[in-house]
Motif scaffolding. Structure first.
Motif, mmCIF file in Angstrom:
data_model
loop_
_atom_site.group_PDB
_atom_site.id
_atom_site.type_symbol
_atom_site.label_atom_id
_atom_site.label_comp_id
_atom_site.label_asym_id
_atom_site.label_seq_id
_atom_site.Cartn_x
_atom_site.Cartn_y
_atom_site.Cartn_z
ATOM 1 N N ALA A 1 0.831 -1.204 0.000
ATOM 2 C CA ALA A 1 0.000 0.000 0.000
ATOM 3 C C ALA A 1 0.866 1.254 0.000
ATOM 4 O O ALA A 1 0.529 2.254 -0.650
ATOM 5 N N SER A 2 1.986 1.208 0.709
ATOM 6 C CA SER A 2 2.908 2.348 0.717
ATOM 7 C C SER A 2 3.474 2.599 -0.673
ATOM 8 O O SER A 2 3.624 3.755 -1.102
ATOM 9 N N ASP A 3 3.789 1.525 -1.402
ATOM 10 C CA ASP A 3 4.277 1.679 -2.779
ATOM 11 C C ASP A 3 3.207 2.309 -3.665
ATOM 12 O O ASP A 3 3.509 3.152 -4.531
ATOM 13 N N VAL A 4 1.950 1.901 -3.462
ATOM 14 C CA VAL A 4 0.855 2.472 -4.250
ATOM 15 C C VAL A 4 0.726 3.964 -3.973
ATOM 16 O O VAL A 4 0.540 4.773 -4.894
ATOM 17 N N LEU A 5 0.824 4.342 -2.713
ATOM 18 C CA LEU A 5 0.766 5.769 -2.370
ATOM 19 C C LEU A 5 1.880 6.529 -3.060
ATOM 20 O O LEU A 5 1.688 7.666 -3.520
ATOM 21 N N GLY A 6 3.071 5.919 -3.138
ATOM 22 C CA GLY A 6 4.183 6.563 -3.819
ATOM 23 C C GLY A 6 3.899 6.785 -5.289
ATOM 24 O O GLY A 6 4.238 7.851 -5.844
ATOM 25 N N THR A 7 3.281 5.816 -5.964
ATOM 26 C CA THR A 7 2.945 5.992 -7.380
ATOM 27 C C THR A 7 1.858 7.049 -7.565
ATOM 28 O O THR A 7 1.859 7.777 -8.565
ATOM 29 N N MET A 8 0.951 7.154 -6.610
ATOM 30 C CA MET A 8 -0.082 8.187 -6.701
ATOM 31 C C MET A 8 0.532 9.572 -6.592
ATOM 32 O O MET A 8 0.118 10.507 -7.299
ATOM 33 N N VAL A 9 1.520 9.717 -5.729
ATOM 34 C CA VAL A 9 2.226 11.005 -5.621
ATOM 35 C C VAL A 9 2.967 11.303 -6.914
ATOM 36 O O VAL A 9 2.918 12.421 -7.451
ATOM 37 N N ALA A 10 3.670 10.293 -7.447
ATOM 38 C CA ALA A 10 4.454 10.483 -8.668
ATOM 39 C C ALA A 10 3.575 10.868 -9.847
ATOM 40 O O ALA A 10 4.007 11.612 -10.732
ATOM 41 N N ASN A 11 2.344 10.390 -9.870
ATOM 42 C CA ASN A 11 1.430 10.698 -10.971
ATOM 43 C C ASN A 11 0.590 11.941 -10.712
ATOM 44 O O ASN A 11 -0.287 12.276 -11.512
ATOM 45 N N GLY A 12 0.821 12.595 -9.576
ATOM 46 C CA GLY A 12 0.133 13.842 -9.287
ATOM 47 C C GLY A 12 -1.286 13.701 -8.797
ATOM 48 O O GLY A 12 -2.051 14.668 -8.810
ATOM 49 N N PHE A 13 -1.675 12.502 -8.344
ATOM 50 C CA PHE A 13 -3.033 12.294 -7.868
ATOM 51 C C PHE A 13 -3.232 12.762 -6.427
ATOM 52 O O PHE A 13 -4.330 13.168 -6.052
ATOM 53 N N ILE A 14 -2.190 12.663 -5.611
ATOM 54 C CA ILE A 14 -2.262 13.148 -4.232
ATOM 55 C C ILE A 14 -0.952 13.848 -3.906
ATOM 56 O O ILE A 14 0.043 13.706 -4.620
ATOM 57 N N SER A 15 -0.972 14.581 -2.805
ATOM 58 C CA SER A 15 0.232 15.296 -2.383
ATOM 59 C C SER A 15 1.091 14.413 -1.484
ATOM 60 O O SER A 15 0.642 13.389 -0.958
ATOM 61 N N ASP A 16 2.331 14.849 -1.280
ATOM 62 C CA ASP A 16 3.225 14.128 -0.370
ATOM 63 C C ASP A 16 2.652 14.097 1.042
ATOM 64 O O ASP A 16 2.799 13.102 1.760
ATOM 65 N N GLY A 17 2.003 15.192 1.429
ATOM 66 C CA GLY A 17 1.452 15.268 2.780
ATOM 67 C C GLY A 17 0.369 14.237 3.012
ATOM 68 O O GLY A 17 0.348 13.557 4.043
ATOM 69 N N LEU A 18 -0.555 14.103 2.043
ATOM 70 C CA LEU A 18 -1.617 13.113 2.177
ATOM 71 C C LEU A 18 -1.050 11.699 2.214
ATOM 72 O O LEU A 18 -1.515 10.843 2.982
ATOM 73 N N ALA A 19 -0.059 11.438 1.384
ATOM 74 C CA ALA A 19 0.556 10.111 1.375
ATOM 75 C C ALA A 19 1.207 9.801 2.714
ATOM 76 O O ALA A 19 1.103 8.680 3.226
#
Length: 759
Positions: free
Chosen positions: A273-291
């Motif tokens: 799940a942590s890796d998924v959050l990282g890809t969401m940040v990289a793709n601009g879907f969420i911010s670093d703070g939310l992750a």
């Protein structure tokens, strides 16, 4: 006044013909001249485009490439035609066919039936889940045409650098095509079909429809299919209500649902799940703070005991039920309850034996996969293991894979020769050079034993003997002898096509793991056909019995005579006692069987049986890569013994037909681990044995817990009644032992009952 004579008709016709001929000649001449001028003009223009030197070479290469591309495309399209046969007009319709499966004791073991959850539209799925899935599975989903060329190239590059598969290149559309129409088999044919079906799906459905189907159809672990079912299973809530950490954990399941299932391995699920959050940040879907907030507050699944659903078994059983429904045996009913012969204890033993064997010895032997089938002698399917991990691969190797059986096929040849009256177990036969045409088999040790008995030939797995027997059955005509082997193999249970080729007698044709168990069941069943079956009783949703095995099936065919079956059993017990299958011996249980190993050590088998159970074990690699010289008498026989030995505990051991037992009564040890109350001469069925073991543990724990004595007594009275009724209903329990067993059960239940000390 000048008079003109009338011109005859024939003359006028000649003149008309000459005029027409002149006109045609003139027209053709003028047309040719015009085309010539056009050609000269075109040639002049083409001369201006003429290239020489390096540029000419490049043009030639491009032209040849275009030609080959067109030819290759036509070839690929031809190869993909079988896949398009699956895309009939009703492929997307919701079937209403659903089955609840029960084990042999009436406990639910799973459900099958392709059911779409259309209660949720795509816009009802939470935005965080859709973004998480797109980030981790196909970030260019809305840009590509079904095949992500950039993603595929990126995956190929990453895998080449890592010298292994570390990244997938399949788009969501490709994954959906596989889920809808194909299997998980790794082959070029499947990838070609997958690519064309992806293009077909893109032409038929919108991107949102494809994404919705993908979210509904993907396997998510724990026996669940689709994100909505997974949210209910793992978090006990509607998918509409999941949070960002939960969405990331669900999205992580698409890659490897069994590996990352949170109820199985929570740390691995959270890491994924942590890796998924990282890809969401990289793709601009969420911010670093939310992750970061999501990582510090990870998803926690509901407390759920790990379910061990026999998925390979259920898939096969469901296919069998569908065939019965198509044949009209179920009276058009679509909601069914099926009582199967499945035995959860044997299933668990087989799964553990395969996994432990491959985990501990797989690297040494260079083997990664395996399959197991366990039957009763009459064909009732007790357990099935189609691979190591259903989550990673739903391809059932026990029913769908064709592998060469090697020497484990030889008993079919021996049985055919004995049925023809050509040999007996005591017959002497020469082990020497034997050929069918230009093909001459060698023995494993590349030597010959000379004159040996038929029993010794099978015990030592001599290759020349089944070839010699085949020639004897054909009276020197190899094709007639091979046809007889094929006929007998099919009668005994092999359902696949067997080609009339010279190496057939030593197991060169592909067979199924299930079929091998079915074939050997004939020996255990005294010569009667043991056709595998998955249903003992079928009822509709209202409890009305639609079909019953004992009532609605024909009497099994007598394939072998009792004498031939007995002779084969005596020979194959020697394979286990003193031959290639010694690692499969079970103390106190008469066992027979045969090992099998194929060329280049690609496949290794052990197929064996007792009077109670028949089991086939296959080990190999999905890519047909050779093992490290693994034979059927090594790891396959060890795995077979590892689950068959405990599977016989608590059973009334039945003798093998034609085999004289070593003692008047052979029984497996059914003594409980925590006491010796059960005397050795009391034989329990699996149901009674498991029930007593479980109740013993239950009340041992209860005796250590300060419960109210009235509640404790009430519960134990109820459970004692359940045990008594189970023993009374147990058909395997002899009358002379029931009173003794009830006395033992009462002592187990009442022994721990001591009033707890009050503080």
């Amino acid at each position: 006044m000048v008079k003109y004579s009338k011109v005859p008709l024939s003359v006028r016709l000649k003149r008309a013909a000459l005029a027409a001929d002149s006109w045609i000649d003139a027209s053709l001449y003028n047309a040719g001249s015009g085309l010539g001028e056009i050609w000269l003009r075109i040639s002049a223009q083409m001369d201006r485009l003429a290239v020489t030197g390096v540029r000419r070479v490049m043009v030639e290469i491009v032209s040849e490439g275009a030609t080959l591309s067109v030819a290759g495309g036509m070839l690929l399209l031809a190869l993909a035609q079988p896949a398009f046969q699956e895309t009939n007009d009703d492929w997307l319709k919701k079937p209403d066919f659903a089955v609840t499966f029960l084990d042999r004791y009436g406990n639910e073991i799973g459900r099958r039936g392709i059911l779409h959850d259309d209660s949720l539209e795509l816009d009802e799925f939470p935005d965080v889940l859709i973004k998480a899935v797109l980030s981790t599975e196909d970030r260019r989903f809305y840009q590509h045409f079904g095949i992500d060329i950039i993603g595929t190239f990126r995956a190929l590059t990453a895998n080449a650098r890592a010298d292994g598969v570390v990244q997938g290149g399949s788009s969501i559309t490709q994954q959906l095509a596989k889920n809808l129409f194909l299997t998980n088999e790794r082959s070029l044919q499947r990838k070609i079909n997958e690519a064309f079906l992806s293009l077909w799906l893109e032409s038929r459905l919108t991107k949102n429809e494809i994404l919705k189907l993908y979210l509904d159809r993907a396997y998510m672990g724990g026996g669940t299919f689709g994100a909505a079912a997974a949210a209910e299973f793992y978090f006990g809530k509607s998918v509409r209500d999941i949070t960002l950490p939960e969405a990331a954990m669900l999205a992580g399941l698409f890659k490897a649902p069994s590996k990352y299932a949170p109820h199985v391995n929570l740390p691995a699920a959270r890491s994924r799940a942590s890796d998924v959050l990282g890809t969401m940040v990289a793709n601009g879907f969420i911010s670093d703070g939310l992750a970061e907030i999501a990582r510090r507050n990870p998803a926690t699944p509901v407390d759920r005991v790990r379910d061990s659903s026999p998925d390979y078994y259920l898939d096969w059983a469901f296919d069998e039920i569908r065939v019965m429904a198509q044949d009209g045996a179920l009276k058009g009913e679509r909601v069914l309850v099926v009582k199967t012969p499945h035995d959860a204890s044997v299933q668990h033993l087989a799964e553990n034996a395969l996994e432990e064997g491959l985990r501990q010895e797989g690297k040494r032997w260079g083997v990664k996969q395996g399959a197991i089938t366990v039957l009763d002698p009459d064909g009732a399917a007790r357990a099935m293991v189609g691979g190591r991990d259903y989550g990673e691969s739903q391809f059932n190797r026990a029913t769908g894979s064709l592998r060469q059986p090697g020497s484990s096929f030889k008993p079919f040849v021996y049985a055919a020769a004995m049925m023809d009256g050509l040999v007996t177990p005591e017959s002497m036969i020469v082990d020497g050079p034997t050929c069918i045409g230009n093909w001459c088999p060698n023995n494993y040790g590349r030597s010959y034993a000379g004159r040996v008995s038929l029993t010794t030939a099978l015990q030592k797995s001599i290759n020349t003997t089944p070839v010699r027997l085949t020639l004897m059955m054909g009276k020197g005509n190899a094709r007639k002898g091979l046809a007889r082997v094929i006929e007998m193999s099919h009668k005994m249970g092999i359902t696949t096509e067997l080609r009339n080729t010279a190496p057939l007698p030593i197991g060169a044709e592909g067979v199924r793991v299930l079929d091998m168990a079915a074939g050997f069941a004939v020996f255990s069943n005294g010569g009667m056909r043991g056709k595998p079956y998955a249903a003992m009783e079928i009822s509709n949703g209202h409890g009305e019995i639609l079909w019953r095995y004992q009532r609605d099936t024909a009497k099994p065919e007598q394939v072998l005579t009792a004498d031939v079956a007995g002779g084969m059993n005596r020979m194959m017990t020697q394979v286990v006692e003193a031959g290639t299958g010694r690692r499969a011996r079970i103390d106190g249980v008469p066992v027979a069987g045969k090992t099998g190993t194929t060329n280049a050590y690609r496949d290794a088998w052990f197929v064996g049986y007792s009077g109670n159970l028949v089991a086939s074990v296959w080990l190999g690699n999905d890519n047909y890569h050779p093992t490290n010289r693994m034979t059927g008498g090594t790891l396959p026989a060890q795995i077979w013994q590892a689950f068959m030995e405990p599977a016989h505990r608590g059973l009334t051991i039945r003798p093998l037909p034609g085999v004289t037992p070593a003692s008047p009564a052979i029984a497996a040890n059914a003594t409980a681990d925590n006491g010796d109350e059960l005397s050795a001469n009391i034989n329990l069925s699996r149901q009674s044995y498991d029930l007593l073991q479980g109740m013993s543990v239950l009340f041992d724990e209860a005796s250590r817990t300060p419960l109210d004595i009235t509640v404790q007594m009430h519960q134990q009275d109820r459970d004692q009644q359940i045990i008594q009724q189970a023993i009374i209903d147990d058909p395997a329990m002899g009358i002379e032992h029931r009173s003794e067993l009830l006395r033992v059960a009462a002592r187990k239940l009442l022994g721990p009952l001591q009033p707890p000390m009050r503080p």
